[in-house]
Design a protein around this motif. Structure first.
Motif, short mmCIF file in Angstrom:
data_model
loop_
_atom_site.label_atom_id
_atom_site.label_comp_id
_atom_site.label_asym_id
_atom_site.label_seq_id
_atom_site.Cartn_x
_atom_site.Cartn_y
_atom_site.Cartn_z
N ASN A 176 37.86 31.17 49.04
CA ASN A 176 37.10 31.86 48.02
C ASN A 176 38.05 32.62 47.09
O ASN A 176 38.46 33.73 47.36
CB ASN A 176 36.12 32.84 48.68
CG ASN A 176 35.16 33.47 47.70
OD1 ASN A 176 35.43 33.53 46.51
ND2 ASN A 176 34.03 33.94 48.21
N LEU A 179 36.83 36.09 45.61
CA LEU A 179 36.85 37.18 46.58
C LEU A 179 38.30 37.59 46.88
O LEU A 179 38.59 38.78 47.06
CB LEU A 179 36.13 36.77 47.86
CG LEU A 179 35.91 37.89 48.87
CD1 LEU A 179 35.05 39.00 48.30
CD2 LEU A 179 35.29 37.36 50.16
N ALA A 180 39.21 36.62 46.91
CA ALA A 180 40.62 36.93 47.15
C ALA A 180 41.13 37.87 46.06
O ALA A 180 41.85 38.84 46.33
CB ALA A 180 41.45 35.66 47.20
N LEU A 181 40.72 37.60 44.84
CA LEU A 181 41.13 38.44 43.70
C LEU A 181 40.61 39.86 43.88
O LEU A 181 41.34 40.84 43.74
CB LEU A 181 40.57 37.82 42.42
CG LEU A 181 40.87 38.53 41.11
CD1 LEU A 181 42.33 38.33 40.77
CD2 LEU A 181 39.99 38.00 39.99
N VAL A 182 39.33 39.96 44.22
CA VAL A 182 38.68 41.26 44.39
C VAL A 182 39.29 42.02 45.57
O VAL A 182 39.33 43.24 45.58
CB VAL A 182 37.17 41.01 44.62
CG1 VAL A 182 36.50 42.20 45.23
CG2 VAL A 182 36.50 40.62 43.31
N PHE B 50 34.76 47.22 37.72
CA PHE B 50 35.86 46.74 38.57
C PHE B 50 36.87 45.88 37.79
O PHE B 50 37.81 45.35 38.37
CB PHE B 50 35.28 45.94 39.75
CG PHE B 50 36.20 45.87 40.93
CD1 PHE B 50 36.41 46.97 41.74
CD2 PHE B 50 36.89 44.70 41.22
CE1 PHE B 50 37.26 46.91 42.83
CE2 PHE B 50 37.75 44.63 42.31
CZ PHE B 50 37.93 45.74 43.11
N PRO B 72 41.68 43.76 38.57
CA PRO B 72 41.03 44.01 39.85
C PRO B 72 42.02 44.42 40.96
O PRO B 72 41.71 45.29 41.77
CB PRO B 72 40.36 42.68 40.17
CG PRO B 72 40.13 42.03 38.86
CD PRO B 72 41.24 42.48 37.97
N VAL B 76 42.01 47.99 43.62
CA VAL B 76 42.13 48.08 45.08
C VAL B 76 43.20 49.11 45.45
O VAL B 76 42.98 49.96 46.31
CB VAL B 76 42.48 46.70 45.68
CG1 VAL B 76 42.74 46.80 47.16
CG2 VAL B 76 41.34 45.71 45.42
N TYR B 82 35.14 46.78 46.39
CA TYR B 82 33.94 46.19 45.79
C TYR B 82 33.47 45.03 46.66
O TYR B 82 34.25 44.17 47.05
CB TYR B 82 34.30 45.72 44.38
CG TYR B 82 33.33 44.77 43.71
CD1 TYR B 82 32.00 45.12 43.50
CD2 TYR B 82 33.76 43.53 43.26
CE1 TYR B 82 31.12 44.26 42.87
CE2 TYR B 82 32.90 42.65 42.62
CZ TYR B 82 31.57 43.03 42.43
OH TYR B 82 30.72 42.16 41.80
N HIS B 87 28.68 35.35 48.18
CA HIS B 87 29.98 34.81 48.60
C HIS B 87 30.96 35.93 48.86
O HIS B 87 32.04 35.98 48.28
CB HIS B 87 30.54 33.87 47.52
CG HIS B 87 29.59 32.78 47.14
ND1 HIS B 87 29.17 31.84 48.06
CD2 HIS B 87 28.95 32.52 45.99
CE1 HIS B 87 28.32 31.02 47.45
NE2 HIS B 87 28.16 31.41 46.21
N PHE B 90 35.18 35.47 53.60
CA PHE B 90 35.97 34.24 53.66
C PHE B 90 35.43 33.42 54.83
O PHE B 90 35.71 33.74 55.99
CB PHE B 90 37.45 34.56 53.86
CG PHE B 90 38.04 35.38 52.74
CD1 PHE B 90 38.20 34.84 51.48
CD2 PHE B 90 38.43 36.69 52.95
CE1 PHE B 90 38.74 35.59 50.45
CE2 PHE B 90 38.97 37.45 51.93
CZ PHE B 90 39.13 36.90 50.68
#
Ligand SMILES: Nc1ncnc2c1ncn2[C@@H]1O[C@H](COP(=O)(O)OP(=O)(O)OP(=O)(O)O)[C@@H](O)[C@H]1O
Ligand SMILES: [Mg+2]
Lengths: 289, 234
Positions: A176, A179-182, B50, B72, B76, B82, B87, B90
């Motif tokens: 994903n 999601l990895a970026l986030v 974000f 982004p 973090v 966030y 999705h 993982f």
């Protein structure tokens, strides 16, 4: 009885071919998983690896097995350079543009190999080996070493993917990307490691292929199609599927020669691929398509 | 000083603006809820904060530093976590690997933080070797929230953390979120289960077509007749 022995003999060849295809297919699958494009220059990374190994041997006179680490290092460097110089610049465009660029890159790599080493056929030192006779089977020593080397490389990859932070990050990115970026996973670093590993494993396949037969500038290009078939059969984007895919395609290609002319081996790879996709449209492990 | 302020945000996905001057603020120790109809721009506002969506006009300020259109990754490291609406795990990684990825951006020992998350979600501790993709919807939301908590955030942004959960799990999740707030973490969440969300919220915003429609304390919004008619099912 006779065919049984022949079947076993061909299975040995199939496992050897399968382990070579596996090493190539893992890289194709990883690159697809992270960057979402089919890397058509992958076969030529095999060639680069094989020739870098050869070059190292002729420069240093080292024993033949040093071709493996030397080739892997060489192809990893080439893979990273090609990515940084070409693919990285167009990463945000459509996958088809990357695919076609990689096709062109493969052509360039192949030509450079030919310019440096010429069109002649080379082989690694060591000469013709006497096969071991075990029961009714004859086993070429190199085939044992090839299989062992492939198993070691795959085991190292497995340890990397499951035990190290970067390896897990690679699987996460392939799962994903958004999601990895986030999550704050450093994408560029993971991409670079992907090329290093993909290039090194391709070189592994190239050196082992060179040990099994000869070195020609076309050796990788002509192996690309079964490698892709293996990656797709295994479930593209799934390095573990590539192992199953590689073995299946390798075995099928060799065993088919019992029934049909060996010149149809490549076609067999595709028939198997299509047959598997009809039953499991996403490959053996559910791929990223 | 607010932990986070977003003032007068305009922006969209390339076409017409989706956000039309939305503003929010979150303090530490505070749960702030955003409610609104489907398509009102709630998720879009989270993304804009974000750095996942270009803010055309307006500013986002975190701890008095401007972070408008920040990348982004830098969010973090500043301590903002966030959890997207969809999705958000993982799938081929195990529960524990998901959490480890959550802590990727921070240096240092992960173990104490893993223990904190497992303390908050004992269910995850039991399932730490299971692949996240094979878990139930509720468990997956726990993984997603746990992953976000691994950076020990000061601000936790949750997009519909109770979507698709059973009533019992919804209660449990809101209790969990309240205890996260009690750790001193500011929580900004989008919610469809507006009644329950407002009940634990310190403050709430009602968003309509990308702009603030109402803003008040949780209890006051619950008592507001107009809000009740529109979003709380009468
Ligand atoms: N990636 C996108 N590209 C283009 N338009 C989008 C995209 N995502 C959302 N939109 C549009 O932006 C508007 C607001 O969407 P958003 O997801 O922010 O709504 P929401 O308030 O979160 O709704 P929901 O309650 O359904 O989650 C919608 O009209 C939607 O169609
Ligand atoms: Mg939404």
């Amino acid at each position: 009885m006779y065919t049984l022995i022949e079947l076993m003999q061909l299975s040995i060849y199939g496992i050897v071919l399968g382990s070579i295809l596996t090493l190539g297919a893992i890289g194709v699958s990883m690159i697809f998983g992270i960057l979402r494009f089919a890397h058509f220059a992958h076969g030529d990374l095999l060639t680069v690896g094989a020739y870098c190994g050869l070059g190292f041997l002729s420069l240093t006179g080292a024993p033949v097995w040093f071709a493996l680490p030397a080739g892997m290092a060489g192809a990893a460097v080439v893979a990273v350079l090609v990515d940084q110089a070409v693919y990285r610049q167009i990463r945000r465009t459509q996958p088809v543009i990357l695919l076609i660029s990689s096709f062109g890159m493969g052509l360039i790599i192949r030509s450079v190999v030919q310019v440096i080493w010429g069109p002649d056929v080379y082989s690694y030192p060591g000469g013709i080996q006497r096969p071991w006779q075990i029961w009714e089977l004859s086993i070429i020593p190199n085939h044992v070493w090839i299989l062992l080397a492939a198993v070691v490389l795959v085991a190292l990859l497995h340890l990397f993917l499951t035990r190290t932070r970067l390896g897990k990050a690679m699987r996460a990115m392939s799962d994903n990307m958004d999601l990895a970026l986030v999550t704050g996973i450093p994408a560029e670093r993971v991409i670079m490691i992907t090329w290093i590993i993909g290039g090194a494993l391709a070189a592994g396949a190239g050196v082992l292929l060179g040990m099994d037969s000869r070195l020609t500038p076309m050796m990788g290009w002509s192996t690309l199609l079964p490698i892709f078939a293996a990656a797709i059969v295994g479930g593209i984007g799934r390095p573990y599927g590539a192992i199953a895919g590689g073995m299946l395609i390798g075995l099928a290609m060799e065993i088919s020669t019992l029934f049909i002319d060996p010149s149809y081996k490549l076609a067999v790879a595709f028939v198997i691929m299509v047959a598997v996709l009809i039953v499991r449209p996403h490959g053996i492990l559910k791929g990223a398509w | 000083m607010s932990l986070l302020r977003a003032n007068d945000i305009y922006g969209g996905y390339g076409g017409a603006d989706i956000l039309n001057g939305a503003s929010i603020a979150v303090d530490k120790d505070e749960i702030v809820v955003i409610i609104g109809a489907n398509g009102a721009g709630k998720s879009t506002l989270m993304k804009a904060v974000f750095g996942l969506l270009h803010v055309r006009s307006g500013e986002v300020v975190y701890r008095d530093a401007p972070i408008t259109n920040g990348r982004p990754e830098t969010m973090v490291t500043r301590g903002i976590a966030y959890v997207p609406q969809e999705h958000n795990v993982f799938p081929s990684l195990t529960v524990q690997e998901n959490l480890e990825m959550g802590g990727y951006a921070l240096k240092g020992d992960l173990r104490p933080r893993l223990e904190t998350v497992y303390g908050l979600f004992p269910r995850l501790a039991e399932r730490r070797r299971q692949e996240a993709g094979l878990m139930s919807g509720g468990e997956r939301q726990m993984v997603a929230m746990g992953r976000a908590l691994m950076i020990e955030p000061s601000l936790l942004m949750l997009d519909e953390p109770t979507a698709g959960l059973s009533p019992r799990l919804i209660d449990e999740t809101f209790q969990r979120i309240a205890s996260i707030r009690d750790l001193g973490i500011g929580v900004l969440m989008v919610e469809q289960n507006a009644k329950q969300a407002l009940a634990i919220a310190d403050r709430g915003y009602v968003l309509a077509t990308g702009a603030n429609r109402f803003e008040d304390t949780g209890p006051n919004l619950l008592a507001n007749r107009e809000v009740a008619e529109m979003f709380l099912g009468g």
